[in-house]
Design a protein around this motif. Structure first.
Motif, PDB file in Angstrom:
ATOM      1  N   ILE A  75      16.874  43.375  41.500  1.00  0.00           N
ATOM      2  CA  ILE A  75      17.195  43.205  40.089  1.00  0.00           C
ATOM      3  C   ILE A  75      18.155  42.044  39.851  1.00  0.00           C
ATOM      4  O   ILE A  75      17.894  41.151  39.043  1.00  0.00           O
ATOM      5  N   SER A  76      19.271  42.034  40.543  1.00  0.00           N
ATOM      6  CA  SER A  76      20.324  41.061  40.247  1.00  0.00           C
ATOM      7  C   SER A  76      20.267  39.802  41.101  1.00  0.00           C
ATOM      8  O   SER A  76      21.095  38.902  40.939  1.00  0.00           O
ATOM      9  N   GLY A  77      19.306  39.716  42.011  1.00  0.00           N
ATOM     10  CA  GLY A  77      19.145  38.505  42.795  1.00  0.00           C
ATOM     11  C   GLY A  77      20.062  38.431  44.002  1.00  0.00           C
ATOM     12  O   GLY A  77      20.456  39.445  44.575  1.00  0.00           O
ATOM     13  N   LYS A  78      20.436  37.196  44.379  1.00  0.00           N
ATOM     14  CA  LYS A  78      21.204  36.970  45.599  1.00  0.00           C
ATOM     15  C   LYS A  78      22.708  36.986  45.326  1.00  0.00           C
ATOM     16  O   LYS A  78      23.195  36.381  44.384  1.00  0.00           O
ATOM     17  N   HIS A  79      23.425  37.667  46.211  1.00  0.00           N
ATOM     18  CA  HIS A  79      24.886  37.709  46.166  1.00  0.00           C
ATOM     19  C   HIS A  79      25.398  37.227  47.518  1.00  0.00           C
ATOM     20  O   HIS A  79      24.943  37.716  48.562  1.00  0.00           O
ATOM     21  N   VAL A  80      26.336  36.296  47.528  1.00  0.00           N
ATOM     22  CA  VAL A  80      26.862  35.754  48.775  1.00  0.00           C
ATOM     23  C   VAL A  80      28.356  36.045  48.869  1.00  0.00           C
ATOM     24  O   VAL A  80      29.127  35.677  47.978  1.00  0.00           O
ATOM     25  N   PHE A  81      28.743  36.703  49.950  1.00  0.00           N
ATOM     26  CA  PHE A  81      30.139  37.054  50.196  1.00  0.00           C
ATOM     27  C   PHE A  81      30.635  36.214  51.372  1.00  0.00           C
ATOM     28  O   PHE A  81      29.998  36.172  52.424  1.00  0.00           O
ATOM     29  N   VAL A  82      31.784  35.572  51.213  1.00  0.00           N
ATOM     30  CA  VAL A  82      32.356  34.732  52.275  1.00  0.00           C
ATOM     31  C   VAL A  82      33.822  35.095  52.452  1.00  0.00           C
ATOM     32  O   VAL A  82      34.547  35.298  51.481  1.00  0.00           O
ATOM     33  N   GLY A  83      34.268  35.180  53.700  1.00  0.00           N
ATOM     34  CA  GLY A  83      35.675  35.486  53.945  1.00  0.00           C
ATOM     35  C   GLY A  83      35.988  35.513  55.426  1.00  0.00           C
ATOM     36  O   GLY A  83      35.110  35.292  56.267  1.00  0.00           O
ATOM     37  N   LYS A  84      37.240  35.785  55.748  1.00  0.00           N
ATOM     38  CA  LYS A  84      37.683  35.846  57.134  1.00  0.00           C
ATOM     39  C   LYS A  84      37.030  37.041  57.824  1.00  0.00           C
ATOM     40  O   LYS A  84      37.184  38.174  57.388  1.00  0.00           O
ATOM     41  N   GLY A  85      36.361  36.756  58.938  1.00  0.00           N
ATOM     42  CA  GLY A  85      35.661  37.828  59.641  1.00  0.00           C
ATOM     43  C   GLY A  85      36.336  38.256  60.917  1.00  0.00           C
ATOM     44  O   GLY A  85      35.862  39.166  61.601  1.00  0.00           O
ATOM     45  N   ALA A  86      37.436  37.629  61.280  1.00  0.00           N
ATOM     46  CA  ALA A  86      38.146  37.984  62.505  1.00  0.00           C
ATOM     47  C   ALA A  86      39.629  37.743  62.312  1.00  0.00           C
ATOM     48  O   ALA A  86      40.044  36.979  61.443  1.00  0.00           O
ATOM     49  N   GLY A  87      40.422  38.424  63.132  1.00  0.00           N
ATOM     50  CA  GLY A  87      41.874  38.267  63.043  1.00  0.00           C
ATOM     51  C   GLY A  87      42.538  39.531  62.526  1.00  0.00           C
ATOM     52  O   GLY A  87      41.916  40.361  61.850  1.00  0.00           O
ATOM     53  N   ASP A 134      27.915  50.031  48.463  1.00  0.00           N
ATOM     54  CA  ASP A 134      28.026  51.404  48.001  1.00  0.00           C
ATOM     55  C   ASP A 134      28.320  51.496  46.508  1.00  0.00           C
ATOM     56  O   ASP A 134      28.191  52.562  45.918  1.00  0.00           O
ATOM     57  N   GLY A 135      28.715  50.359  45.915  1.00  0.00           N
ATOM     58  CA  GLY A 135      29.070  50.355  44.505  1.00  0.00           C
ATOM     59  C   GLY A 135      28.042  49.647  43.655  1.00  0.00           C
ATOM     60  O   GLY A 135      26.989  50.193  43.324  1.00  0.00           O
ATOM     61  N   PHE A 136      28.313  48.384  43.310  1.00  0.00           N
ATOM     62  CA  PHE A 136      27.456  47.621  42.394  1.00  0.00           C
ATOM     63  C   PHE A 136      26.006  47.554  42.863  1.00  0.00           C
ATOM     64  O   PHE A 136      25.064  47.634  42.058  1.00  0.00           O
ATOM     65  N   LEU A 137      25.800  47.406  44.159  1.00  0.00           N
ATOM     66  CA  LEU A 137      24.440  47.217  44.675  1.00  0.00           C
ATOM     67  C   LEU A 137      23.722  48.518  45.030  1.00  0.00           C
ATOM     68  O   LEU A 137      22.560  48.493  45.433  1.00  0.00           O
ATOM     69  N   HIS A 138      24.390  49.641  44.856  1.00  0.00           N
ATOM     70  CA  HIS A 138      23.821  50.900  45.336  1.00  0.00           C
ATOM     71  C   HIS A 138      22.537  51.292  44.622  1.00  0.00           C
ATOM     72  O   HIS A 138      21.606  51.834  45.233  1.00  0.00           O
ATOM     73  N   ASP A 139      22.460  51.066  43.331  1.00  0.00           N
ATOM     74  CA  ASP A 139      21.311  51.528  42.554  1.00  0.00           C
ATOM     75  C   ASP A 139      20.243  50.464  42.379  1.00  0.00           C
ATOM     76  O   ASP A 139      19.433  50.515  41.445  1.00  0.00           O
ATOM     77  N   GLN A 140      20.262  49.475  43.284  1.00  0.00           N
ATOM     78  CA  GLN A 140      19.217  48.464  43.294  1.00  0.00           C
ATOM     79  C   GLN A 140      18.493  48.489  44.635  1.00  0.00           C
ATOM     80  O   GLN A 140      19.053  48.923  45.640  1.00  0.00           O
TER      81      GLN A 140
END
Length: 324
Positions: A282-294, A135-141
């Motif tokens: 425009i900005s290519g690939k972005h990878v987000f990693v983190g805790k997905g449960a708990g 909704d922020g950085f990637l919204h206008d791409q």
């Protein structure tokens, strides 16, 4: 000094308690939990002095409550509570991916009709700030592709089966014991939970509504010992991969076990961790990693949404640009 905003909390299970514990670590946030609505008020609850009720109207109809936080596992009831809270002028935060993923037409209408904010970062990816990033950085791409591990429970089970040669049953019981899997794990292991999250990401990626009923979905129960041996012999791992891709303006969605190699960004994402790869034109690939449960990772996402609500933040849910 501004008066503290009052919170009405629905649910005090794993996520609700995680939110409560996280909130105690942020005394600078000007809020107070005024009431908590639960199914059973007779259960012993030690270590706090919160006010509990089993009457949702004590929260929904209370003009003193500014913010409703919905953290229950009943999607039908959650939908009723969220809509009524918004209708009564209260900001709402939810972690209910099933309710949101299956009700995106109504969710879209709520965003357009009601003035209060409706935020749900905790519904996708646990502690990963993916919705806010979309909704922020990637919204206008233009977003071309989203691919990731969106269910920490199934990833934890597959990791234990492959690293420690555990049976599926043993890995599932361990995941439930540690709070990574629900008592009824059907949504997690079937791929349905990940498909709800994929629907939400499609909505924020394209400004379009895609029902998971049209997705290709396959359970991790189809993964056999022979599959695991085959993957290991080839230097690969099996992951439950959710994929969202737009080709010639047609959106293709799937959630299924896949073999991934060491050159794949999902290869090293093990146990309850999630990973989400977003390819933007425009900005290519972005990878987000983190805790997905708990409890704590999900609770932390609720805290971040709470901060945004206090700043009157709203999602930008208009159609996204198409440059193809």
């Amino acid at each position: 000094m501004k008066a503290a905003k009052k919170i009405g909390l629905f649910g005090f299970g794993t996520v609700g308690k995680g939110f409560y514990e996280n909130l105690k670590k942020h005394p600078h946030i000007p809020v107070v939990i005024d009431k908590v609505c639960v199914k059973r008020i007779d259960l012993p609850r030690i270590g706090h002095e919160l006010y509990f009720t089993n009457n949702p109207h004590e929260i929904l109809e209370d003009p003193a409550i500014d913010i409703v936080i919905e953290l229950i596992d009943d999607a039908a009831a959650a939908k009723v509570y969220v809509e009524k809270a918004l209708e009564n002028g209260k900001h709402v935060i939810s972690a209910n991916k099933k309710m949101i993923g299956e009700s995106l037409e109504e969710v879209d209408l709520w965003h357009q009709v009601y003035e209060p904010s409706f935020l749900y970062e905790a519904a996708v990816g646990g502690g990963i700030p993916i919705v806010h990033s979309m909704d922020g950085f990637l919204h206008d791409q233009e977003v071309v592709k989203i691919r990731g591990i969106l269910n920490g429970s199934s990833n934890y089970i597959l990791t234990q089966m492959q690293q420690n040669q555990w049976t599926y049953e043993k890995a599932l019981l361990d995941a439930q014991h540690k709070g990574f899997a629900e008592r009824n794990p059907k949504l997690d292991i079937s791929g349905i939970d990940a498909s709800h999250k994929l629907s939400i990401l499609a909505y924020h990626a394209f400004g379009e509504i895609h029902s998971n009923k049209s997705f290709e979905i396959e359970s991790i129960e189809t993964v056999s010992e022979a599959d695991i041996r085959k993957a290991k012999s080839k230097g690969r791992k099996i992951k439950l991969v959710a994929t969202l891709q737009r080709r010639n303006r047609v959106v293709e969605c799937s959630v299924k076990p896949e073999f991934v190699g060491p050159d794949d960004e999902l290869y090293s994402v093990d146990f309850e961790n999630n990973a989400i790869s977003v390819e933007a034109l425009i900005s290519g690939k972005h990878v987000f990693v983190g805790k997905g449960a708990g409890a704590l990772p999900t609770g932390s996402a609720v805290i971040e949404d709470l901060k945004r609500v206090l700043g009157n933040y709203r999602y930008r849910t208009t159609l996204r640009p198409s440059l193809v």
